[in-house]
Design a protein around this motif. Sequence first.
Motif, PDB file in Angstrom:
ATOM      1  N   GLY A 234       3.276  -3.725  -6.746  1.00 13.38           N
ATOM      2  CA  GLY A 234       4.736  -3.628  -6.543  1.00 13.38           C
ATOM      3  C   GLY A 234       5.204  -3.816  -5.313  1.00 13.38           C
ATOM      4  N   ALA A 235       4.401  -4.505  -4.552  1.00 12.17           N
ATOM      5  CA  ALA A 235       4.751  -4.543  -3.091  1.00 12.17           C
ATOM      6  C   ALA A 235       4.252  -6.153  -2.898  1.00 12.17           C
ATOM      7  CB  ALA A 235       4.112  -3.741  -2.136  1.00 12.17           C
ATOM      8  N   ILE A 236       4.855  -6.272  -1.753  1.00  5.21           N
ATOM      9  CA  ILE A 236       4.551  -7.673  -1.105  1.00  5.21           C
ATOM     10  C   ILE A 236       3.352  -7.745  -0.342  1.00  5.21           C
ATOM     11  CG2 ILE A 236       6.811  -8.836  -1.004  1.00  5.21           C
ATOM     12  CD1 ILE A 236       7.019  -7.972   1.931  1.00  5.21           C
ATOM     13  N   VAL A 237       2.730  -8.918  -0.244  1.00  5.59           N
ATOM     14  CA  VAL A 237       1.278  -8.861   0.524  1.00  5.59           C
ATOM     15  C   VAL A 237       1.707  -8.967   2.077  1.00  5.59           C
ATOM     16  CG1 VAL A 237      -0.870  -9.900   0.903  1.00  5.59           C
ATOM     17  CG2 VAL A 237      -0.109  -9.321  -1.198  1.00  5.59           C
ATOM     18  N   ARG A 238       2.546  -9.820   2.276  1.00  4.42           N
ATOM     19  CA  ARG A 238       2.852 -10.165   3.827  1.00  4.42           C
ATOM     20  C   ARG A 238       4.313 -10.741   3.748  1.00  4.42           C
ATOM     21  NH1 ARG A 238       0.160 -10.739   8.214  1.00  4.42           N
ATOM     22  NH2 ARG A 238       1.346 -12.267   9.823  1.00  4.42           N
ATOM     23  N   THR A 252      10.251  -7.333  -7.658  1.00  5.06           N
ATOM     24  CA  THR A 252       8.782  -7.397  -6.877  1.00  5.06           C
ATOM     25  C   THR A 252       7.651  -6.745  -7.753  1.00  5.06           C
ATOM     26  OG1 THR A 252      10.304  -7.323  -4.876  1.00  5.06           O
ATOM     27  CG2 THR A 252       8.167  -7.115  -4.534  1.00  5.06           C
ATOM     28  N   THR A 253       7.398  -7.523  -8.585  1.00  5.77           N
ATOM     29  CA  THR A 253       6.058  -6.921  -9.514  1.00  5.77           C
ATOM     30  C   THR A 253       5.187  -8.282  -9.878  1.00  5.77           C
ATOM     31  OG1 THR A 253       7.376  -6.958 -11.691  1.00  5.77           O
ATOM     32  CG2 THR A 253       7.381  -4.901 -10.296  1.00  5.77           C
ATOM     33  N   ALA A 254       4.193  -8.040  -9.953  1.00  2.29           N
ATOM     34  CA  ALA A 254       3.299  -9.160 -10.513  1.00  2.29           C
ATOM     35  C   ALA A 254       3.594  -9.774 -11.900  1.00  2.29           C
ATOM     36  CB  ALA A 254       1.687  -8.823 -10.502  1.00  2.29           C
ATOM     37  N   PRO A 255       3.941  -9.003 -13.051  1.00  2.00           N
ATOM     38  CA  PRO A 255       4.639  -9.291 -13.943  1.00  2.00           C
ATOM     39  C   PRO A 255       5.677 -10.036 -13.923  1.00  2.00           C
ATOM     40  CG  PRO A 255       3.720  -7.255 -14.463  1.00  2.00           C
ATOM     41  CD  PRO A 255       3.899  -7.533 -12.906  1.00  2.00           C
ATOM     42  N   ALA A 258       5.077 -13.478 -12.654  1.00  2.00           N
ATOM     43  CA  ALA A 258       4.470 -14.317 -13.546  1.00  2.00           C
ATOM     44  C   ALA A 258       5.611 -14.910 -14.581  1.00  2.00           C
ATOM     45  CB  ALA A 258       3.524 -13.603 -14.210  1.00  2.00           C
ATOM     46  N   ALA A 259       6.412 -14.122 -14.821  1.00  2.00           N
ATOM     47  CA  ALA A 259       7.482 -14.585 -15.758  1.00  2.00           C
ATOM     48  C   ALA A 259       8.625 -15.321 -15.065  1.00  2.00           C
ATOM     49  CB  ALA A 259       8.254 -13.220 -16.254  1.00  2.00           C
ATOM     50  N   HIS A 260       8.657 -15.386 -13.812  1.00  2.00           N
ATOM     51  CA  HIS A 260       9.311 -16.360 -13.241  1.00  2.00           C
ATOM     52  C   HIS A 260       8.858 -17.845 -13.174  1.00  2.00           C
ATOM     53  CE1 HIS A 260      11.811 -18.012  -9.813  1.00  2.00           C
ATOM     54  NE2 HIS A 260      10.555 -18.412  -9.127  1.00  2.00           N
ATOM     55  N   TYR A 261       7.704 -17.759 -12.741  1.00  2.00           N
ATOM     56  CA  TYR A 261       6.897 -19.197 -12.964  1.00  2.00           C
ATOM     57  C   TYR A 261       6.800 -19.602 -14.418  1.00  2.00           C
ATOM     58  CZ  TYR A 261       5.120 -18.731  -8.148  1.00  2.00           C
ATOM     59  OH  TYR A 261       4.996 -18.662  -6.641  1.00  2.00           O
ATOM     60  N   VAL A 278      -5.177  -3.463  -9.654  1.00  2.16           N
ATOM     61  CA  VAL A 278      -4.049  -2.179  -9.794  1.00  2.16           C
ATOM     62  C   VAL A 278      -2.997  -2.574 -10.664  1.00  2.16           C
ATOM     63  CG1 VAL A 278      -4.477  -1.471  -7.328  1.00  2.16           C
ATOM     64  CG2 VAL A 278      -2.769  -2.877  -7.764  1.00  2.16           C
ATOM     65  N   ASP A 279      -2.813  -3.903 -10.747  1.00  2.00           N
ATOM     66  CA  ASP A 279      -1.846  -4.437 -11.668  1.00  2.00           C
ATOM     67  C   ASP A 279      -2.387  -4.774 -13.144  1.00  2.00           C
ATOM     68  OD1 ASP A 279       0.437  -4.258 -10.087  1.00  2.00           O
ATOM     69  OD2 ASP A 279      -0.518  -5.759  -8.785  1.00  2.00           O
ATOM     70  N   ALA A 280      -3.641  -4.423 -13.395  1.00  2.00           N
ATOM     71  CA  ALA A 280      -4.275  -4.840 -14.570  1.00  2.00           C
ATOM     72  C   ALA A 280      -3.696  -4.477 -15.948  1.00  2.00           C
ATOM     73  CB  ALA A 280      -5.884  -4.364 -14.624  1.00  2.00           C
TER      74      ALA A 280
END
Length: 314
Positions: A234-238, A252-255, A258-261, A278-280
Amino acid sequence: MIITILSGGVGGARFARGVREHLRRSLPDAELRIIVNTGDDMWLAGLRITPDLDSVMYTLARANDEERGWGRIGETERASAELNAYGVGWPWFTLGDLDLGTHIARSSFLRDGQTLSQATARITSRWDLGALLIPVTDSEVETHVTVEGGELHFQEWWTRHRARLPALGFVQRGIEGAVATDAALAAIRDADVVLVAPSNPVVSIGTILGIPGIRDALAATAAPIVGVSPIIGGAIVRGMADACLTAIGVETTAPAVAAHYGARSAGGLLDAWLVDTVDASASYDVPTTAVPLWMRDLDTSAQLASDALAAARL
């Protein structure tokens, strides 16, 4: 084998370095091509500045300043101080003396009538990059940020204001008439794997995808397309990509990214998506693999590249 990466600046550069290292260790005959965002580019003090191309080049050349995260190692800034004394340029956007050499060379080539691709080829030829750097377009496309009261060049919003001014939207000036470079289209068409780096999804990867012809090429390529999440837990890497995502209504989440792409099977971009462990447990619309995403050193970066290529076989 041809591996093609869609890349923005610092995060994409570090990912590209890991891919190159993995290829050198395990697939020495493979060819690496990197299509780089040019939406951050601008004219400043009479010079054409290309931040993302330069970040990737300096990183692969081992000439980047790892501590600051941008620019050349061992920089001095005497020329910028003189420019500021004359009231030229932006005092909050410092160009190092070595970096200025790159910008002066590029601007000279462009004024001689060369394209950005031709200028990039000449500039990168001095370095042993182990990769081909490809501007996504030779057209001038510059990202602007809509804020209350008007528009700012992306670099002013990002560097001067640190993305603290609420963004109402993003405008890529000139994108409608832009033309994707032949090399970018060929890199997608001829690829065995296309990797989407963990770069800013909105202003880096989003700008690449917005160049006319790029999405069609990605839809048509026989290569699997694998994306790497720029979001961990839930956080940006950089950087400040969260401010960009918020502006377009994406969490700001991995899912959410993914949905945006989107899945290519449903008209989107991706065949596979890599997220951190951690997002598995989250639910995804794209076939997803969970692996460690932190690029802590060259070994972990190379392992991430290996995992991305493995995901291409899903």
